[in-house]
Design a protein around this motif. Structure first.
Motif, PDB file in Angstrom:
ATOM      1  N   UNK A 119      -1.900  13.533  -2.373  1.00  0.00           N
ATOM      2  CA  UNK A 119      -3.042  13.015  -1.619  1.00  0.00           C
ATOM      3  C   UNK A 119      -2.858  11.569  -1.198  1.00  0.00           C
ATOM      4  N   UNK A 120      -1.971  10.844  -1.857  1.00  0.00           N
ATOM      5  CA  UNK A 120      -1.788   9.433  -1.549  1.00  0.00           C
ATOM      6  C   UNK A 120      -2.918   8.570  -2.069  1.00  0.00           C
ATOM      7  N   UNK A 121      -3.642   9.062  -3.070  1.00  0.00           N
ATOM      8  CA  UNK A 121      -4.759   8.290  -3.602  1.00  0.00           C
ATOM      9  C   UNK A 121      -4.508   7.728  -4.992  1.00  0.00           C
ATOM     10  N   UNK A 122      -3.569   8.268  -5.744  1.00  0.00           N
ATOM     11  CA  UNK A 122      -3.353   7.865  -7.133  1.00  0.00           C
ATOM     12  C   UNK A 122      -3.128   6.375  -7.301  1.00  0.00           C
ATOM     13  N   UNK A 123      -2.165   5.815  -6.577  1.00  0.00           N
ATOM     14  CA  UNK A 123      -1.861   4.391  -6.748  1.00  0.00           C
ATOM     15  C   UNK A 123      -2.882   3.489  -6.069  1.00  0.00           C
ATOM     16  N   UNK A 124      -3.545   3.969  -5.021  1.00  0.00           N
ATOM     17  CA  UNK A 124      -4.608   3.140  -4.432  1.00  0.00           C
ATOM     18  C   UNK A 124      -5.794   3.076  -5.395  1.00  0.00           C
ATOM     19  N   UNK A 125      -6.058   4.154  -6.116  1.00  0.00           N
ATOM     20  CA  UNK A 125      -7.106   4.143  -7.142  1.00  0.00           C
ATOM     21  C   UNK A 125      -6.710   3.192  -8.269  1.00  0.00           C
ATOM     22  N   UNK A 126      -5.440   3.246  -8.696  1.00  0.00           N
ATOM     23  CA  UNK A 126      -4.952   2.325  -9.723  1.00  0.00           C
ATOM     24  C   UNK A 126      -5.185   0.880  -9.275  1.00  0.00           C
ATOM     25  N   UNK A 127      -4.790   0.572  -8.045  1.00  0.00           N
ATOM     26  CA  UNK A 127      -4.951  -0.793  -7.536  1.00  0.00           C
ATOM     27  C   UNK A 127      -6.410  -1.232  -7.589  1.00  0.00           C
ATOM     28  N   UNK A 128      -7.318  -0.377  -7.144  1.00  0.00           N
ATOM     29  CA  UNK A 128      -8.743  -0.726  -7.146  1.00  0.00           C
ATOM     30  C   UNK A 128      -9.276  -0.926  -8.555  1.00  0.00           C
ATOM     31  N   UNK A 129      -8.914  -0.019  -9.465  1.00  0.00           N
ATOM     32  CA  UNK A 129      -9.382  -0.141 -10.852  1.00  0.00           C
ATOM     33  C   UNK A 129      -8.853  -1.416 -11.503  1.00  0.00           C
ATOM     34  N   UNK A 130      -7.588  -1.734 -11.266  1.00  0.00           N
ATOM     35  CA  UNK A 130      -7.003  -2.954 -11.835  1.00  0.00           C
ATOM     36  C   UNK A 130      -7.696  -4.184 -11.249  1.00  0.00           C
ATOM     37  N   UNK A 131      -7.952  -4.192  -9.960  1.00  0.00           N
ATOM     38  CA  UNK A 131      -8.638  -5.325  -9.331  1.00  0.00           C
ATOM     39  C   UNK A 131     -10.052  -5.470  -9.889  1.00  0.00           C
ATOM     40  N   UNK A 132     -10.740  -4.354 -10.126  1.00  0.00           N
ATOM     41  CA  UNK A 132     -12.083  -4.400 -10.714  1.00  0.00           C
ATOM     42  C   UNK A 132     -12.055  -5.036 -12.102  1.00  0.00           C
ATOM     43  N   UNK A 133     -10.920  -4.934 -12.786  1.00  0.00           N
ATOM     44  CA  UNK A 133     -10.757  -5.517 -14.116  1.00  0.00           C
ATOM     45  C   UNK A 133     -10.206  -6.941 -14.048  1.00  0.00           C
ATOM     46  N   UNK A 134     -10.193  -7.515 -12.849  1.00  0.00           N
ATOM     47  CA  UNK A 134      -9.678  -8.873 -12.603  1.00  0.00           C
ATOM     48  C   UNK A 134      -8.176  -8.977 -12.882  1.00  0.00           C
ATOM     49  N   UNK A 135      -7.477  -7.857 -12.764  1.00  0.00           N
ATOM     50  CA  UNK A 135      -6.051  -7.831 -13.029  1.00  0.00           C
ATOM     51  C   UNK A 135      -5.223  -7.806 -11.763  1.00  0.00           C
ATOM     52  N   UNK A 136      -3.913  -7.729 -11.953  1.00  0.00           N
ATOM     53  CA  UNK A 136      -2.974  -7.644 -10.837  1.00  0.00           C
ATOM     54  C   UNK A 136      -2.032  -6.474 -11.068  1.00  0.00           C
TER      55      UNK A 136
END
Length: 147
Positions: free
Chosen positions: A109-126
């Protein structure tokens, strides 16, 4: 949230893949991070599942590691790295992997890593990636520790 505990749980759940050798290198006595344990689990599941998929059903290794990192003027962070010995990616591919709907997998689907990126950003991470074609990929996330 105890990231090492979460990693242990997710790696145990993924052990069913016969062609994959799982290795963990978890730093001792890490501080906790603040965030939703379900979000951390989803991040880990996505990263580890992608690493397994990158092996393309061939024998290989997935290594999950943690370490404490410090940077001047910032709170310490826990670095989680998920590395595989899979096909690796070109620089062009690594530049796109966090984009919505970008996939190199048939039926993906091409969503797995974009979801990871969003979740990490929500946690103030990189989040970052290093990859070498034919040798594998390492995805690294840095999550600030609890103050």
């Amino acid at each position: 949230c105890d990231l090492n505990g979460q990693i242990g749980d997710v790696v145990r759940a993924m052990q069913a893949h016969e062609h994959v050798e799982f290795t963990t290198r978890l730093a001792a006595n890490l501080p906790r991070v603040v965030g939703d344990p379900i979000a951390f689990r989803r991040i880990l599941e996505n990263l580890i599942a992608n690493a397994v998929d990158a092996l393309e059903s061939k024998p290989g290794r997935v290594t999950v590691s943690t370490e404490l990192v410090t940077r001047a003027g910032e709170a310490p962070a826990i670095r989680v790295s998920v590395a595989d010995t899979g096909r690796g990616m070109s620089a062009e591919e690594t530049g796109k992997i966090f984009n919505d709907f970008y996939t190199t997998k048939e039926g993906g689907t091409g969503l797995g890593l974009s979801i990871v990126r969003r979740l990490v950003m929500d946690l103030q991470g990189t989040v970052g990636v290093e990859s070498t074609p034919g040798k594998g990929t390492a995805i690294t996330i840095d999550i600030p520790t609890a103050r």
